[in-house]
Design a protein around this motif. Structure first.
Motif, PDB file in Angstrom:
ATOM      1  N   ASN A   1     -17.912   0.160  -3.917  1.00  7.39           N
ATOM      2  CA  ASN A   1     -19.133   0.726  -3.338  1.00  7.39           C
ATOM      3  C   ASN A   1     -19.517   2.046  -4.011  1.00  7.39           C
ATOM      4  O   ASN A   1     -20.626   2.530  -3.816  1.00  7.39           O
ATOM      5  CB  ASN A   1     -18.966   0.936  -1.834  1.00  7.39           C
ATOM      6  N   GLN A   2     -18.598   2.618  -4.748  1.00  4.00           N
ATOM      7  CA  GLN A   2     -18.835   3.866  -5.479  1.00  4.00           C
ATOM      8  C   GLN A   2     -18.719   3.631  -6.983  1.00  4.00           C
ATOM      9  O   GLN A   2     -18.188   4.460  -7.711  1.00  4.00           O
ATOM     10  CB  GLN A   2     -17.819   4.941  -5.047  1.00  4.00           C
TER      11      GLN A   2
ATOM     12  N   LEU B   1      -7.829  -2.912  -4.433  1.00  2.27           N
ATOM     13  CA  LEU B   1      -8.717  -2.023  -3.681  1.00  2.27           C
ATOM     14  C   LEU B   1     -10.156  -2.441  -3.943  1.00  2.27           C
ATOM     15  O   LEU B   1     -10.640  -2.332  -5.065  1.00  2.27           O
ATOM     16  CB  LEU B   1      -8.491  -0.566  -4.088  1.00  2.27           C
ATOM     17  N   GLY B   2     -10.812  -2.928  -2.922  1.00  5.31           N
ATOM     18  CA  GLY B   2     -12.173  -3.412  -3.067  1.00  5.31           C
ATOM     19  C   GLY B   2     -13.221  -2.428  -2.583  1.00  5.31           C
ATOM     20  O   GLY B   2     -14.331  -2.393  -3.105  1.00  5.31           O
ATOM     21  N   GLU B   3     -12.892  -1.619  -1.599  1.00  7.14           N
ATOM     22  CA  GLU B   3     -13.856  -0.685  -1.017  1.00  7.14           C
ATOM     23  C   GLU B   3     -14.417   0.259  -2.066  1.00  7.14           C
ATOM     24  O   GLU B   3     -15.589   0.649  -2.008  1.00  7.14           O
ATOM     25  CB  GLU B   3     -13.184   0.093   0.125  1.00  7.14           C
ATOM     26  N   ILE B   4     -13.630   0.593  -3.049  1.00  9.02           N
ATOM     27  CA  ILE B   4     -14.037   1.553  -4.078  1.00  9.02           C
ATOM     28  C   ILE B   4     -15.203   1.039  -4.933  1.00  9.02           C
ATOM     29  O   ILE B   4     -15.906   1.825  -5.547  1.00  9.02           O
ATOM     30  CB  ILE B   4     -12.817   1.959  -4.948  1.00  9.02           C
TER      31      ILE B   4
ATOM     32  N   CYS C   1     -12.999   8.895  -5.020  1.00  9.34           N
ATOM     33  CA  CYS C   1     -14.025   7.849  -4.945  1.00  9.34           C
ATOM     34  C   CYS C   1     -13.783   6.856  -3.813  1.00  9.34           C
ATOM     35  O   CYS C   1     -14.547   5.898  -3.668  1.00  9.34           O
ATOM     36  CB  CYS C   1     -14.073   7.072  -6.265  1.00  9.34           C
ATOM     37  N   THR C   2     -12.718   7.029  -3.037  1.00 10.09           N
ATOM     38  CA  THR C   2     -12.373   6.016  -2.046  1.00 10.09           C
ATOM     39  C   THR C   2     -11.748   6.623  -0.798  1.00 10.09           C
ATOM     40  O   THR C   2     -11.085   7.665  -0.878  1.00 10.09           O
ATOM     41  CB  THR C   2     -11.403   4.973  -2.643  1.00 10.09           C
ATOM     42  N   LYS C   3     -11.933   5.941   0.313  1.00 11.31           N
ATOM     43  CA  LYS C   3     -11.270   6.373   1.541  1.00 11.31           C
ATOM     44  C   LYS C   3      -9.771   6.054   1.495  1.00 11.31           C
ATOM     45  O   LYS C   3      -9.022   6.489   2.354  1.00 11.31           O
ATOM     46  CB  LYS C   3     -11.936   5.742   2.760  1.00 11.31           C
ATOM     47  N   TYR C   4      -9.336   5.327   0.480  1.00 12.40           N
ATOM     48  CA  TYR C   4      -7.917   5.000   0.308  1.00 12.40           C
ATOM     49  C   TYR C   4      -7.272   5.919  -0.730  1.00 12.40           C
ATOM     50  O   TYR C   4      -6.439   5.490  -1.540  1.00 12.40           O
ATOM     51  CB  TYR C   4      -7.754   3.530  -0.075  1.00 12.40           C
TER      52      TYR C   4
ATOM     53  N   ARG D   1       0.802  -1.225   0.000  1.00 18.44           N
ATOM     54  CA  ARG D   1       0.000   0.000   0.000  1.00 18.44           C
ATOM     55  C   ARG D   1       0.836   1.276   0.000  1.00 18.44           C
ATOM     56  O   ARG D   1       0.299   2.368   0.061  1.00 18.44           O
ATOM     57  CB  ARG D   1      -0.930  -0.009   1.206  1.00 18.44           C
TER      58      ARG D   1
END
Length: 178
Positions: free
Chosen positions: A132-133, A127-130, A73-76, A24
């Motif tokens: 969601n957007q 990155l998987g969380e993205i 688009c992401t918290k990362y 990361r």
């Protein structure tokens, strides 16, 4: 004791599977075009149902304004901004034939890309969380609404950290003892 049925080539593949880690943090040193092509080429050789190969890639490199749009688009966001290359992986809905099989194929495609990055000495993270957007990602990348299903964003670059990971013991994952 080494199993005589496992060749050196097989051992190299197994070692890569065990040694690959999610990275990361990146140094900022560029990722070459040849390295990007090698990762994408490995990804496209993943298995897919009926060999339909429904995955599609969109590559975003540093300096491309879409990199900052994706960061939004992401918290990362830090990972997205610091990556030497981003690969957005999609399923082309017009090339799909079975939702579960196509999604499984996308996972294999992504794993191939991650293993290729590792083999090239690069670090990468899925990155998987993205996802969601997904709608926001499609807009950030200028893609037509509805044609592509966003699967993941892979951030890759020269590693600025060592990865670490633990695994549940195999015995706890088996439904029946071997």
């Amino acid at each position: 004791m080494t199993d005589p049925h496992i060749s050196d080539a097989s051992r190299a593949v197994l070692d890569a599977l065990h040694q690959r880690r999610s990275i990361r943090r990146f140094t900022g040193e560029p990722v070459t075009r040849d390295e990007i092509v090698a990762m994408l080429d490995a990804a496209r050789w993943a298995p897919s149902g009926l060999n339909n190969q429904p995955w599609r890639f969109l590559v975003v490199q540093p300096g491309d304004p879409r990199q900052e749009a994706l960061a939004g688009c992401t918290k990362y966001a830090r990972i997205v901004r610091d990556a030497g290359v981003l690969v957005a992986v999609f399923l082309d809905r017009e090339a799909c034939y079975h939702p579960m099989k196509d999604h499984q194929g996308a996972g294999a495609c992504i794993q191939n890309l991650l293993l290729a990055a590792h083999a090239l000495g690069l670090g990468a993270v899925w990155l998987g969380e993205i996802v969601n957007q997904a709608e926001q990602v499609e807009q950030a990348l200028g893609l037509p609404a509805g044609r592509y299903e966003f699967m993941a964003l892979i951030a890759a670059g020269r590693p600025a950290q060592r990865g670490s990971s633990d695994r549940v013991p195999l015995e706890k994952l088996l439904l029946e003892a071997l």
